[in-house]
Design a protein around this motif. Structure first.
Motif, PDB file in Angstrom:
ATOM      1  N   TYR A   1      -6.919  -0.360  -7.608  1.00 13.84           N
ATOM      2  CA  TYR A   1      -7.238   0.823  -6.813  1.00 13.84           C
ATOM      3  C   TYR A   1      -7.005   0.552  -5.332  1.00 13.84           C
ATOM      4  CZ  TYR A   1      -9.482   2.840 -10.933  1.00 13.84           C
ATOM      5  OH  TYR A   1      -9.727   3.355 -12.173  1.00 13.84           O
ATOM      6  N   HIS A   2      -6.661   1.607  -4.618  1.00  9.97           N
ATOM      7  CA  HIS A   2      -6.431   1.516  -3.175  1.00  9.97           C
ATOM      8  C   HIS A   2      -7.781   1.382  -2.460  1.00  9.97           C
ATOM      9  CE1 HIS A   2      -5.201   2.595   0.853  1.00  9.97           C
ATOM     10  NE2 HIS A   2      -3.944   2.478   0.465  1.00  9.97           N
ATOM     11  N   PRO A   3      -7.860   0.547  -1.406  1.00  3.21           N
ATOM     12  CA  PRO A   3      -9.152   0.417  -0.697  1.00  3.21           C
ATOM     13  C   PRO A   3      -9.675   1.746  -0.136  1.00  3.21           C
ATOM     14  CG  PRO A   3      -7.415  -0.846   0.398  1.00  3.21           C
ATOM     15  CD  PRO A   3      -6.861  -0.385  -0.898  1.00  3.21           C
TER      16      PRO A   3
ATOM     17  N   ALA B   1       2.367  -4.724   3.438  1.00  2.59           N
ATOM     18  CA  ALA B   1       3.377  -3.692   3.725  1.00  2.59           C
ATOM     19  C   ALA B   1       2.989  -2.413   2.982  1.00  2.59           C
ATOM     20  CB  ALA B   1       4.755  -4.165   3.290  1.00  2.59           C
ATOM     21  N   ASN B   2       3.703  -1.367   3.262  1.00  4.15           N
ATOM     22  CA  ASN B   2       3.489  -0.083   2.593  1.00  4.15           C
ATOM     23  C   ASN B   2       4.798   0.445   2.022  1.00  4.15           C
ATOM     24  OD1 ASN B   2       0.662   0.664   3.139  1.00  4.15           O
ATOM     25  ND2 ASN B   2       1.295   0.563   5.286  1.00  4.15           N
ATOM     26  N   ILE B   3       4.682   1.327   1.037  1.00 11.19           N
ATOM     27  CA  ILE B   3       5.881   1.985   0.505  1.00 11.19           C
ATOM     28  C   ILE B   3       6.525   2.853   1.596  1.00 11.19           C
ATOM     29  CG2 ILE B   3       6.686   3.761  -1.144  1.00 11.19           C
ATOM     30  CD1 ILE B   3       6.176   1.098  -2.514  1.00 11.19           C
TER      31      ILE B   3
ATOM     32  N   PRO C   1       0.161  -2.540   9.544  1.00 11.30           N
ATOM     33  CA  PRO C   1      -0.480  -1.970   8.358  1.00 11.30           C
ATOM     34  C   PRO C   1      -1.932  -2.420   8.204  1.00 11.30           C
ATOM     35  CG  PRO C   1       1.078  -3.664   7.695  1.00 11.30           C
ATOM     36  CD  PRO C   1       1.198  -3.517   9.182  1.00 11.30           C
ATOM     37  N   PHE C   2      -2.714  -1.573   7.583  1.00 10.52           N
ATOM     38  CA  PHE C   2      -4.086  -1.911   7.175  1.00 10.52           C
ATOM     39  C   PHE C   2      -4.962  -2.416   8.333  1.00 10.52           C
ATOM     40  CE2 PHE C   2      -1.821  -1.974   3.097  1.00 10.52           C
ATOM     41  CZ  PHE C   2      -2.624  -1.096   2.391  1.00 10.52           C
ATOM     42  N   VAL C   3      -5.020  -1.624   9.387  1.00  9.32           N
ATOM     43  CA  VAL C   3      -5.921  -1.964  10.498  1.00  9.32           C
ATOM     44  C   VAL C   3      -7.090  -0.978  10.620  1.00  9.32           C
ATOM     45  CG1 VAL C   3      -4.277  -3.264  11.913  1.00  9.32           C
ATOM     46  CG2 VAL C   3      -4.390  -0.779  12.142  1.00  9.32           C
TER      47      VAL C   3
ATOM     48  N   TYR D   1      -4.558   4.825  12.549  1.00  9.77           N
ATOM     49  CA  TYR D   1      -4.627   3.605  13.367  1.00  9.77           C
ATOM     50  C   TYR D   1      -3.381   2.734  13.188  1.00  9.77           C
ATOM     51  CZ  TYR D   1      -9.388   5.037  14.246  1.00  9.77           C
ATOM     52  OH  TYR D   1     -10.478   5.759  14.639  1.00  9.77           O
ATOM     53  N   GLU D   2      -2.854   2.748  11.960  1.00 17.10           N
ATOM     54  CA  GLU D   2      -1.637   1.961  11.700  1.00 17.10           C
ATOM     55  C   GLU D   2      -0.469   2.537  12.506  1.00 17.10           C
ATOM     56  OE1 GLU D   2      -3.677   3.142   9.274  1.00 17.10           O
ATOM     57  OE2 GLU D   2      -4.574   1.226   8.650  1.00 17.10           O
ATOM     58  N   ASP D   3      -0.378   3.862  12.521  1.00 25.02           N
ATOM     59  CA  ASP D   3       0.682   4.538  13.275  1.00 25.02           C
ATOM     60  C   ASP D   3       0.543   4.252  14.774  1.00 25.02           C
ATOM     61  OD1 ASP D   3       2.758   6.683  13.638  1.00 25.02           O
ATOM     62  OD2 ASP D   3       1.092   7.702  14.640  1.00 25.02           O
TER      63      ASP D   3
ATOM     64  N   GLY E   1       0.826  -1.208   0.000  1.00 21.74           N
ATOM     65  CA  GLY E   1       0.000   0.000   0.000  1.00 21.74           C
ATOM     66  C   GLY E   1       0.856   1.251   0.000  1.00 21.74           C
ATOM     67  N   GLU E   2       0.237   2.337   0.416  1.00 19.43           N
ATOM     68  CA  GLU E   2       0.885   3.648   0.303  1.00 19.43           C
ATOM     69  C   GLU E   2       1.678   4.001   1.576  1.00 19.43           C
ATOM     70  OE1 GLU E   2      -1.946   6.587  -1.113  1.00 19.43           O
ATOM     71  OE2 GLU E   2      -1.192   7.984   0.383  1.00 19.43           O
ATOM     72  N   ALA E   3       0.960   4.205   2.653  1.00 15.58           N
ATOM     73  CA  ALA E   3       1.602   4.670   3.891  1.00 15.58           C
ATOM     74  C   ALA E   3       0.656   4.405   5.053  1.00 15.58           C
ATOM     75  CB  ALA E   3       1.882   6.165   3.792  1.00 15.58           C
ATOM     76  N   PRO E   4       1.186   4.272   6.261  1.00 14.46           N
ATOM     77  CA  PRO E   4       0.304   4.077   7.413  1.00 14.46           C
ATOM     78  C   PRO E   4      -0.607   5.282   7.625  1.00 14.46           C
ATOM     79  CG  PRO E   4       2.638   3.824   8.014  1.00 14.46           C
ATOM     80  CD  PRO E   4       2.608   4.335   6.631  1.00 14.46           C
TER      81      PRO E   4
HETATM   82  N1  URA Z   1      -3.504   2.881   3.689  1.00 10.30           N
HETATM   83  C1  URA Z   1      -2.342   2.325   3.291  1.00 10.30           C
HETATM   84  O1  URA Z   1      -1.882   2.522   2.177  1.00 10.30           O
HETATM   85  N2  URA Z   1      -1.711   1.536   4.153  1.00 10.30           N
HETATM   86  C2  URA Z   1      -2.163   1.289   5.364  1.00 10.30           C
HETATM   87  O2  URA Z   1      -1.508   0.559   6.092  1.00 10.30           O
HETATM   88  C3  URA Z   1      -3.374   1.885   5.749  1.00 10.30           C
HETATM   89  C4  URA Z   1      -4.021   2.671   4.902  1.00 10.30           C
END
Ligand code: URA
Length: 267
Positions: free
Chosen positions: A236-238, A162-164, A136-138, A129-131, A123-126
């Motif tokens: 596409y990103h969720p 994972a994220n970039i 990731p992706f919570v 909630y991820e931070d 994915g892109e970035a936390p």
């Molecule tokens: N969006 C992302 O790209 N990554 C995550 O971990 C959460 C949201």
């Protein structure tokens, strides 16, 4: 010339050489910070798999080349070796201060999942909630991603996530080029260690970064590319889907291609 004059000329020459060396060393440091590599580059393959007539070639546009090559990861690692390599990498990433995001992060969000996963999502970035949780992706987008994974008969724990970027950009703003250049070697290294059969790039930042292109996500999505020894498919990103639910159908089309590839082993 008297010996004291000779001495002072020598001192001047030494001072000049030292100052030149300092300038040179500052230049090298700056270029390193900008991601310029002085080591031989990994010939990562980023070409579209010829699928009938639609062969697309991608201009190399995003930032300077970065050396992510590591002889140790050329060979297939055993599960326990992968766990150990990921642990070592995570230790490094946790200490990373290469960009300003290290100052605002609560946690580094390294990645989670099966180190032997056949399928890896990037994915892109936390987000918030991820931070907070370091995983990731919570958040909401993550819950949708979990449903997408389950829609193809898999569990979250079967894949690797994972994220970039490993640190949250403040207010969830888009990653900037410097952050991507500094951080993307971490996910590239994760991919090298895990060696998934297929990588699903979620959204424009993951797709453009891994494919080294500026093409739009609309153009990139749904096609198979070669990436290292894996296939890469972008969709596409969720988080985008939460805002544009009409495009869920397109993601379903894309994710079915991933499912079929995993079932049949061909794109
Ligand atoms: N969006 C992302 O790209 N990554 C995550 O971990 C959460 C949201």
């Amino acid at each position: 010339m008297s010996s004291s004059k000779q001495q002072s000329k020598l001192q001047e020459a030494k001072a000049e050489v030292l100052s030149l060396l300092n300038v040179l060393s500052d230049k090298v440091d700056l270029e390193k910070k900008l991601g310029v590599s002085y080591i031989q580059l990994d010939p990562i393959i980023k070409k579209r798999i010829p699928h009938g007539e639609n062969v697309v070639s991608h201009p190399s546009t995003l930032g300077p080349d970065i050396d992510t090559h590591n002889e140790e990861t050329e060979v297939e690692l055993s599960r326990s070796e992968k766990i150990e390599e990921l642990r070592k990498l995570e230790e490094q990433v946790k200490k990373c201060t290469k960009c300003d995001l290290c100052e605002s992060r609560t946690n580094v969000v390294f990645g989670v999942g099966d180190p032997d996963a056949r399928l890896m999502f990037v994915g892109e970035a936390p987000g918030y909630y991820e931070d907070e949780q370091g995983e990731p992706f919570v958040g909401k987008a993550g819950q949708l991603l979990t449903k997408i994974i389950e829609s193809i008969g898999m569990k979250r724990s079967d894949v690797y996530l994972a994220n970039i970027l490993k640190c949250r950009p403040p207010e969830n703003r888009n990653p900037n080029t410097n952050e991507i250049v500094m951080c993307s070697p971490h996910s590239i290294k994760q991919i090298e260690i895990i060696r998934p059969e297929i990588i699903c790039a979620l959204g424009i930042f993951a797709a453009q970064t891994l494919l080294d292109t500026t093409e739009s996500i609309g153009e990139l999505r749904g096609k198979f590319f070669e990436y290292q020894k894996a296939k890469l498919l972008a969709t596409y990103h969720p988080a985008y889907l939460l805002r544009n639910p009409d495009d869920k159908r397109k993601v379903w089309e894309d994710i079915k291609k991933v499912r079929d590839y995993l079932r049949e082993g061909s794109a």
